[in-house]
Design a protein around this motif. Structure first.
Motif, PDB file in Angstrom:
ATOM      1  N   LEU A 164      -7.422  -2.223   2.404  1.00 55.83           N
ATOM      2  CA  LEU A 164      -6.560  -3.043   2.900  1.00 55.83           C
ATOM      3  C   LEU A 164      -5.677  -2.313   3.893  1.00 55.83           C
ATOM      4  CD1 LEU A 164      -4.998  -4.504  -0.440  1.00 55.83           C
ATOM      5  CD2 LEU A 164      -6.274  -5.691   1.336  1.00 55.83           C
ATOM      6  N   GLY A 165      -5.929  -1.273   4.226  1.00 48.81           N
ATOM      7  CA  GLY A 165      -5.323  -0.434   5.575  1.00 48.81           C
ATOM      8  C   GLY A 165      -4.291   0.392   5.400  1.00 48.81           C
ATOM      9  N   VAL A 166      -3.859   0.583   3.908  1.00 43.29           N
ATOM     10  CA  VAL A 166      -3.019   1.448   3.600  1.00 43.29           C
ATOM     11  C   VAL A 166      -3.193   2.906   3.564  1.00 43.29           C
ATOM     12  CG1 VAL A 166      -1.374   2.104   1.670  1.00 43.29           C
ATOM     13  CG2 VAL A 166      -2.048  -0.411   1.931  1.00 43.29           C
ATOM     14  N   PRO A 167      -2.562   3.459   4.349  1.00 43.97           N
ATOM     15  CA  PRO A 167      -2.899   5.051   4.657  1.00 43.97           C
ATOM     16  C   PRO A 167      -2.374   5.870   3.247  1.00 43.97           C
ATOM     17  CG  PRO A 167      -1.073   4.669   5.826  1.00 43.97           C
ATOM     18  CD  PRO A 167      -1.123   3.058   5.133  1.00 43.97           C
ATOM     19  N   LEU A 168      -1.580   5.826   2.792  1.00 43.30           N
ATOM     20  CA  LEU A 168      -0.870   6.668   1.791  1.00 43.30           C
ATOM     21  C   LEU A 168      -0.970   6.152   0.219  1.00 43.30           C
ATOM     22  CD1 LEU A 168       1.755   8.383   4.132  1.00 43.30           C
ATOM     23  CD2 LEU A 168      -0.585   9.263   3.812  1.00 43.30           C
ATOM     24  N   GLY A 169      -0.999   7.101  -0.423  1.00 37.75           N
ATOM     25  CA  GLY A 169      -0.956   6.711  -1.987  1.00 37.75           C
ATOM     26  C   GLY A 169      -0.102   7.714  -2.521  1.00 37.75           C
ATOM     27  N   GLN A 170       0.356   7.227  -4.064  1.00 36.14           N
ATOM     28  CA  GLN A 170       1.060   8.115  -4.865  1.00 36.14           C
ATOM     29  C   GLN A 170       0.951   7.642  -6.132  1.00 36.14           C
ATOM     30  OE1 GLN A 170       5.068   8.456  -3.415  1.00 36.14           O
ATOM     31  NE2 GLN A 170       5.817   9.220  -5.618  1.00 36.14           N
ATOM     32  N   GLY A 171       0.780   8.424  -7.197  1.00 34.92           N
ATOM     33  CA  GLY A 171       0.721   8.077  -8.532  1.00 34.92           C
ATOM     34  C   GLY A 171      -0.003   9.009  -9.491  1.00 34.92           C
ATOM     35  N   PHE A 172      -0.132   8.706 -10.756  1.00 35.38           N
ATOM     36  CA  PHE A 172      -0.932   9.561 -11.872  1.00 35.38           C
ATOM     37  C   PHE A 172      -2.213  10.174 -11.406  1.00 35.38           C
ATOM     38  CE2 PHE A 172       2.149   7.339 -14.910  1.00 35.38           C
ATOM     39  CZ  PHE A 172       2.899   8.261 -14.697  1.00 35.38           C
ATOM     40  N   LEU A 173      -2.904   9.425 -10.358  1.00 42.59           N
ATOM     41  CA  LEU A 173      -4.265   9.884  -9.855  1.00 42.59           C
ATOM     42  C   LEU A 173      -4.083  11.415  -9.401  1.00 42.59           C
ATOM     43  CD1 LEU A 173      -7.270   9.406  -9.344  1.00 42.59           C
ATOM     44  CD2 LEU A 173      -6.894   8.473  -7.359  1.00 42.59           C
ATOM     45  N   TYR A 174      -2.901  11.701  -8.845  1.00 45.70           N
ATOM     46  CA  TYR A 174      -2.810  12.872  -8.210  1.00 45.70           C
ATOM     47  C   TYR A 174      -1.853  13.808  -8.894  1.00 45.70           C
ATOM     48  CZ  TYR A 174      -4.300   9.334  -4.557  1.00 45.70           C
ATOM     49  OH  TYR A 174      -4.938   8.412  -3.804  1.00 45.70           O
ATOM     50  N   PHE A 190       4.390  -3.883  -8.294  1.00 44.27           N
ATOM     51  CA  PHE A 190       3.592  -4.691  -7.240  1.00 44.27           C
ATOM     52  C   PHE A 190       2.030  -4.388  -7.038  1.00 44.27           C
ATOM     53  CE2 PHE A 190       2.275  -5.814  -2.826  1.00 44.27           C
ATOM     54  CZ  PHE A 190       2.612  -7.022  -2.812  1.00 44.27           C
ATOM     55  N   VAL A 191       1.922  -2.914  -6.954  1.00 45.58           N
ATOM     56  CA  VAL A 191       0.551  -2.281  -6.572  1.00 45.58           C
ATOM     57  C   VAL A 191      -0.175  -2.653  -7.725  1.00 45.58           C
ATOM     58  CG1 VAL A 191      -0.540  -0.130  -6.543  1.00 45.58           C
ATOM     59  CG2 VAL A 191       1.438  -0.330  -5.006  1.00 45.58           C
ATOM     60  N   ARG A 192       0.156  -2.514  -9.055  1.00 43.90           N
ATOM     61  CA  ARG A 192      -0.777  -2.867 -10.261  1.00 43.90           C
ATOM     62  C   ARG A 192      -1.398  -4.167 -10.137  1.00 43.90           C
ATOM     63  NH1 ARG A 192       3.196   0.328 -14.400  1.00 43.90           N
ATOM     64  NH2 ARG A 192       2.508   2.493 -13.929  1.00 43.90           N
ATOM     65  N   LEU A 193      -0.717  -5.196  -9.641  1.00 46.88           N
ATOM     66  CA  LEU A 193      -1.030  -6.667  -9.785  1.00 46.88           C
ATOM     67  C   LEU A 193      -1.976  -6.837  -8.286  1.00 46.88           C
ATOM     68  CD1 LEU A 193       2.363  -8.386 -11.000  1.00 46.88           C
ATOM     69  CD2 LEU A 193       0.071  -7.967 -12.305  1.00 46.88           C
ATOM     70  N   THR A 194      -1.946  -6.180  -7.349  1.00 53.36           N
ATOM     71  CA  THR A 194      -2.548  -6.235  -6.399  1.00 53.36           C
ATOM     72  C   THR A 194      -3.937  -6.527  -6.409  1.00 53.36           C
ATOM     73  OG1 THR A 194      -0.693  -5.586  -4.943  1.00 53.36           O
ATOM     74  CG2 THR A 194      -2.727  -5.882  -3.543  1.00 53.36           C
ATOM     75  N   ARG A 195      -4.514  -5.677  -6.989  1.00 49.43           N
ATOM     76  CA  ARG A 195      -6.021  -5.428  -7.117  1.00 49.43           C
ATOM     77  C   ARG A 195      -6.785  -6.996  -7.580  1.00 49.43           C
ATOM     78  NH1 ARG A 195      -8.332  -0.677 -10.737  1.00 49.43           N
ATOM     79  NH2 ARG A 195     -10.234  -2.357 -10.337  1.00 49.43           N
ATOM     80  N   ALA A 196      -5.834  -7.823  -8.596  1.00 51.72           N
ATOM     81  CA  ALA A 196      -6.543  -8.987  -8.883  1.00 51.72           C
ATOM     82  C   ALA A 196      -5.805 -10.183  -8.404  1.00 51.72           C
ATOM     83  CB  ALA A 196      -6.152  -9.021 -10.575  1.00 51.72           C
ATOM     84  N   ARG A 197      -4.982  -9.954  -7.390  1.00 56.46           N
ATOM     85  CA  ARG A 197      -4.411 -11.090  -6.731  1.00 56.46           C
ATOM     86  C   ARG A 197      -4.768 -11.111  -5.207  1.00 56.46           C
ATOM     87  NH1 ARG A 197       0.949 -12.114 -10.322  1.00 56.46           N
ATOM     88  NH2 ARG A 197       0.125 -11.885 -12.333  1.00 56.46           N
ATOM     89  N   PRO A 198      -5.747 -11.975  -4.825  1.00 55.97           N
ATOM     90  CA  PRO A 198      -5.909 -11.965  -3.241  1.00 55.97           C
ATOM     91  C   PRO A 198      -4.740 -12.224  -2.464  1.00 55.97           C
ATOM     92  CG  PRO A 198      -7.574 -13.110  -4.589  1.00 55.97           C
ATOM     93  CD  PRO A 198      -6.526 -12.598  -5.345  1.00 55.97           C
ATOM     94  N   VAL A 199      -3.708 -13.014  -2.840  1.00 57.96           N
ATOM     95  CA  VAL A 199      -2.519 -13.384  -2.136  1.00 57.96           C
ATOM     96  C   VAL A 199      -1.682 -12.124  -1.803  1.00 57.96           C
ATOM     97  CG1 VAL A 199      -0.232 -14.791  -1.750  1.00 57.96           C
ATOM     98  CG2 VAL A 199      -2.522 -15.747  -2.531  1.00 57.96           C
ATOM     99  N   ARG A 200      -1.477 -11.489  -2.841  1.00 55.87           N
ATOM    100  CA  ARG A 200      -0.772 -10.049  -2.700  1.00 55.87           C
ATOM    101  C   ARG A 200      -1.369  -9.248  -1.643  1.00 55.87           C
ATOM    102  NH1 ARG A 200       2.943  -8.510  -6.946  1.00 55.87           N
ATOM    103  NH2 ARG A 200       3.494 -10.256  -8.218  1.00 55.87           N
ATOM    104  N   GLN A 201      -2.911  -9.063  -1.669  1.00 55.31           N
ATOM    105  CA  GLN A 201      -3.436  -8.590  -0.732  1.00 55.31           C
ATOM    106  C   GLN A 201      -3.305  -8.876   0.670  1.00 55.31           C
ATOM    107  OE1 GLN A 201      -7.700  -8.233  -1.837  1.00 55.31           O
ATOM    108  NE2 GLN A 201      -7.222  -7.953  -4.224  1.00 55.31           N
ATOM    109  N   LEU A 202      -3.018 -10.094   0.924  1.00 56.39           N
ATOM    110  CA  LEU A 202      -3.075 -10.597   2.177  1.00 56.39           C
ATOM    111  C   LEU A 202      -1.201 -10.102   2.516  1.00 56.39           C
ATOM    112  CD1 LEU A 202      -4.093 -14.528   1.946  1.00 56.39           C
ATOM    113  CD2 LEU A 202      -5.085 -12.547   3.398  1.00 56.39           C
ATOM    114  N   LEU A 203      -0.541 -10.176   1.735  1.00 55.67           N
ATOM    115  CA  LEU A 203       0.696  -9.475   1.979  1.00 55.67           C
ATOM    116  C   LEU A 203       0.923  -8.072   2.265  1.00 55.67           C
ATOM    117  CD1 LEU A 203       3.943 -10.088   2.261  1.00 55.67           C
ATOM    118  CD2 LEU A 203       3.777  -9.846  -0.510  1.00 55.67           C
ATOM    119  N   VAL A 204       0.017  -7.372   1.521  1.00 62.77           N
ATOM    120  CA  VAL A 204      -0.035  -5.928   1.948  1.00 62.77           C
ATOM    121  C   VAL A 204      -0.583  -5.991   3.304  1.00 62.77           C
ATOM    122  CG1 VAL A 204      -1.343  -3.725   1.296  1.00 62.77           C
ATOM    123  CG2 VAL A 204      -0.331  -5.086  -0.772  1.00 62.77           C
ATOM    124  N   GLU A 205      -1.805  -6.333   3.657  1.00 62.51           N
ATOM    125  CA  GLU A 205      -2.047  -6.405   5.141  1.00 62.51           C
ATOM    126  C   GLU A 205      -1.123  -6.683   5.997  1.00 62.51           C
ATOM    127  OE1 GLU A 205      -6.892  -7.102   4.490  1.00 62.51           O
ATOM    128  OE2 GLU A 205      -5.505  -8.951   4.679  1.00 62.51           O
TER     129      GLU A 205
END
Length: 242
Positions: free
Chosen positions: A229-239, A184-199
């Motif tokens: 988008l207001g998400v406080p925490l992240g997790q993944g290969f970046l860390y 879900f996260v991977r598709l959110t950058r390119a899909r504004p509707v998913r961004q609204l859902l995250v907010e």
């Protein structure tokens, strides 16, 4: 779907793992987008040999031979015993548990309390990650949850954004954390509707005193999108894992 046949060598190693508890644990940091110090770590279990290294493989075998709660309990105990941040009292430990394990008593409040006490970890530092997948007996599941909450353990709903964690689980469990599924996260950058859902999820989480974690963060650009988008925490290969 026909399940693949498990080789004899693999089965021997699997049963040896169950006997010895020889599970390895990697700890992936859960990072604030606005800081540099991890707020916690998710325990990711691995088998002791290459062909059992994948947790998916381990639990597929366990399901086929009907020992999933036993394997789950081993992974949970090892995650607590091996946690490298025991002395950091503000560091949370995120542990995945199958609903089946809680329903059948494979892990219960007394066990977890004993394991955390012997490791010097306060129950409030342990966050149990669950999904709605395989909740066969809701009454037993939520009774187990209530017993764990009495001891101070916290909860996260995992895989939010997939069919495994729908809104009823968020409403009934009232978790301290929502973990957005990595696909879900991977598709959110390119899909504004998913961004609204995250907010919307961020606002809902705030109203019940929960926090949202975006899984699958791989780049600085991913992190910036979810920070905005207001998400406080992240997790993944970046860390880098601990």
């Amino acid at each position: 779907m026909v399940k693949p046949t498990i080789g004899r060598r693999t089965m021997r190693e699997f049963y040896r793992l169950l006997e010895t508890g020889s599970v390895q644990t990697i700890y992936q940091p859960v990072m604030p987008f606005s800081g540099r110090c991890a707020v916690g770590y998710e325990a990711l279990s691995r088998g002791p040999v290459p062909y059992l290294a994948s947790p998916m493989t381990l639990f597929e075998i366990a399901e086929q031979v009907q020992v999933s709660p036993q394997l789950d309990a081993i992974c949970c105990r090892r995650a607590i015993e091996n946690f490298p941040m025991k002395s950091r009292e503000d560091a949370l430990l995120f542990i995945n548990l199958l609903p089946e394990t809680l329903e059948m008593g494979g892990v219960d409040a007394n066990m977890l309390s004993a394991w955390t006490e012997s490791s010097g970890i306060a129950p409030g530092r342990v966050v149990l990650e669950v999904t709605e997948k395989q909740i066969a007996d809701p009454a037993r599941f939520y009774t187990a949850v209530a017993n764990l909450r009495v001891q101070g353990f916290r909860f996260a709903v995992d895989d939010v954004g997939t069919g495994y964690s729908n809104l009823s689980l968020l409403a009934d469990l009232v978790p301290e954390f929502f973990k957005l599924d990595l696909e879900f996260v991977r598709l959110t950058r390119a899909r504004p509707v998913r961004q609204l859902l995250v907010e919307t999820l961020v606002r809902f989480a705030g109203q019940i005193g929960a926090m949202v974690v975006a899984e699958g963060i791989e780049t600085d650009e991913d992190a910036e999108v979810f920070r905005l988008l207001g998400v406080p925490l992240g997790q993944g290969f970046l860390y880098r894992p601990a």
